[in-house]
Design an enzyme around this catalytic site. Structure first.
Site, mmCIF file in Angstrom:
data_model
loop_
_atom_site.group_PDB
_atom_site.id
_atom_site.type_symbol
_atom_site.label_atom_id
_atom_site.label_comp_id
_atom_site.label_asym_id
_atom_site.label_seq_id
_atom_site.Cartn_x
_atom_site.Cartn_y
_atom_site.Cartn_z
ATOM 1 N N HIS A 258 0.832 -1.208 0.000
ATOM 2 C CA HIS A 258 0.000 0.000 0.000
ATOM 3 C C HIS A 258 0.872 1.266 0.000
ATOM 4 C CE1 HIS A 258 -3.692 2.311 1.098
ATOM 5 N NE2 HIS A 258 -2.809 3.114 1.657
ATOM 6 N N GLU A 259 1.772 1.350 0.956
ATOM 7 C CA GLU A 259 2.618 2.550 1.040
ATOM 8 C C GLU A 259 3.540 2.621 -0.185
ATOM 9 O OE1 GLU A 259 1.768 4.775 3.117
ATOM 10 O OE2 GLU A 259 0.445 3.459 4.273
ATOM 11 N N HIS A 262 1.707 4.456 -2.804
ATOM 12 C CA HIS A 262 1.755 5.907 -2.571
ATOM 13 C C HIS A 262 3.118 6.460 -3.016
ATOM 14 C CE1 HIS A 262 -1.957 6.758 -0.450
ATOM 15 N NE2 HIS A 262 -1.735 5.855 0.477
ATOM 16 N N GLU A 288 -4.752 7.750 -3.071
ATOM 17 C CA GLU A 288 -5.225 6.473 -2.545
ATOM 18 C C GLU A 288 -5.550 5.496 -3.684
ATOM 19 O OE1 GLU A 288 -4.871 6.389 0.654
ATOM 20 O OE2 GLU A 288 -5.782 4.464 1.121
HETATM 21 CO CO CO Z 1 -3.161 5.239 1.949
#
Ligand code: CO
Length: 497
Positions: A258-259, A262, A288
């Site tokens: 997830h990160e 980003h 996101e």
């Molecule tokens: Co996030």
């Protein structure tokens, strides 16, 4: 003159970078005693950046530039975007900003206390003050339709409360039949994910996944923090953090991916646009969309684990040696209503967001009083998720956002998932053999596509314009629903709903 403007924004970005570094350190390394001075240092620097940006000279410079016919269209877009931000910042007085900052610092301490007492009432006086100040802020900034729009605008520029309500209304019709069909089937087995997974080995595996995604370790690094996050000091230093739970395989792995998503976005924004709008991300929703596309659409897909499961089995032979790829894939996609947003599966997750959105909206429009927020929370969890909230820590006090003064933030999480599904569908259409590439562990074609279609533009477009440009239509929930239905029908083995 454009050069003067660039220099000014670049100086401001220098200060912001220093603020980011101090904040990162606060979460990662700072000894506890350092907190009070650090808070002051951060406030001072924020004040300097604010003053510098909202000065009369900045205003005059922007005013001149906006009429400069020699600017290219991208340059003009930058100037206009900065002008927007400038006018908005000028609407809040220094006194207001300071008062807001104090209220927030106070609220954060009270939230921590309330959590340790497991008592909403300890937080209530702060929540009342926060709601007051946020309502005031909305008034000062101004809005056309709904006061919540003014707050939303900080995270998702140009998005409207009415539009988000519509999307959620749509979801409230479409998601429950799918969840019901899942619930009627036997639950998948995932106990093997809760065995002991050695910390160091998890860490190594996480680094491997980040490298495979294309995260550049020469322009970033990963550390451990309480809550995983991504932070940018400058385009060539974009850092991620993660956390490791030895008894839960999902926790670190999916937060890494997830990160990483980003961070890839930030690393993909051209460094030559440092400080300019074209050197920034569009919105939290689009941000996101990148993290969730990698985490869910890719990271929880079968092709991705066809590429990586063998390696994982070799690292944890006792836990996973006897677990087939299919069993593993189903386990990491288990759907079950739960109390805690950050631990929710990718479907029931959106009810967590909807509940917060409804409560925030009512608080800001004044149809719900802060003192009644807990009862409303517990009622809605029962209504939408069918779970009984046992206490405040696992209920209304679970998230940090309100204590940070962030109202209008939550909906961007859901928007991110919906954008992700739509972008992913387009990527599959435009990249030949994408699934095959992923199966062989080659994620470069996907990253290249995201860079080309999304990252490189910075904030030159609005989220809605970008979506139209990339996918040929506005945000459309059907992409998410089709993705979800197809995936979970297979995982849970039902034919129709
Ligand atoms: Co996030």
């Amino acid at each position: 003159m454009y050069k003067k403007y660039k220099d000014l924004l670049s100086k401001r970005a220098d200060i912001k970078g220093a603020i980011a570094l101090l904040s990162w350190d606060q979460e990662v390394f700072m000894p506890r005693e350092g907190a009070s001075f650090r808070a002051k240092q951060l406030a001072t620097l924020s004040g300097i950046a604010h003053e510098m940006f909202t000065s009369q000279q900045t205003g005059e410079l922007l005013e001149q530039l906006i009429h400069d016919r020699l600017l290219s269209s991208d340059e003009l877009k930058n100037v206009k975007e900065t002008m927007n931000e400038f006018s908005k910042s000028r609407k809040l007085s220094k006194e207001f900003v300071e008062k807001r900052s104090e209220t927030i610092s106070d609220a954060f301490q009270n939230w921590l206390k309330a959590r340790s007492f497991n008592d909403f009432k300890t937080f209530l006086p702060s929540l009342e003050k926060l709601v007051d100040i946020k309502r005031k802020e909305a008034e000062l900034i101004g809005f056309d339709e709904h006061p919540y729009d003014a707050l939303l605008d900080e995270y998702e520029p140009d998005e409207k409360t009415s539009n988000i309500s519509k999307v959620f209304e749509d979801l409230r019709q479409k998601l429950p039949p799918l969840l019901k069909a899942i619930k009627d089937m036997p639950q998948v087995e995932d106990r093997f994910l809760k065995k002991k997974y050695d910390k160091d080995k998890q860490w190594e595996f996480g680094l491997y996944l980040l490298k495979q995604m294309g995260y550049d370790f020469d322009a970033g690094r990963q550390d451990i923090s309480e809550h995983p996050f991504t932070i940018t000091f400058n385009p060539l230093d974009v850092r991620v953090t993660t956390r490791i739970n030895e008894n839960d395989f999902n926790n670190m792995t999916f937060s890494c991916i997830h990160e990483g998503g980003h961070a890839l976005y930030e690393q993909g924004i051209p460094s030559s646009n440092y400080g300019l709008p074209s050197g920034e991300s569009i919105s939290l929703g689009v941000h996101e969309s990148q993290s969730r596309l990698w985490e869910n659409n890719i990271g929880r897909s079968l092709p991705y684990w066809k590429a990586n499961y063998g390696k994982l089995q070799n690292i944890f032979p006792t836990n996973l040696g006897h677990v087939t790829l299919q069993e593993f894939y189903r386990a990491i996609n288990k759907v079950q209503s739960s109390l805690i947003r950050t631990e929710a599966d990718e479907l029931t997750y959106h009810f967590h967001i909807m509940i917060r959105f409804e409560i925030e909206k009512m608080l800001i429009e004044g149809t719900l009083e802060a003192k009644d927020a807990r009862d409303m929370w517990n009622d809605l969890y029962d209504k939408y998720l069918g779970v009984k909230v046992p206490d405040d820590k696992n209920g209304i006090l679970q998230d940090i956002h309100w204590s940070h003064g962030s109202f209008g933030y939550f909906p961007t999480y859901s928007l991110g998932s919906f954008y992700a599904a739509q972008f992913h569908e387009k990527a599959k259409e435009e990249i030949s053999d994408l699934q095959l590439e992923i199966t062989s562990g080659n994620l470069t074609p996907l990253l290249t596509w995201l860079r080309e279609k999304i990252h490189r533009h910075g904030k030159l477009y609005k989220a809605s314009e970008l979506c139209q440009m990339v996918t040929g239509e506005p945000l459309n929930l059907d992409y998410f629903m089709r993705y979800a239905e197809k995936k979970y029908m297979k995982i849970y083995g039902f034919k129709k709903m």
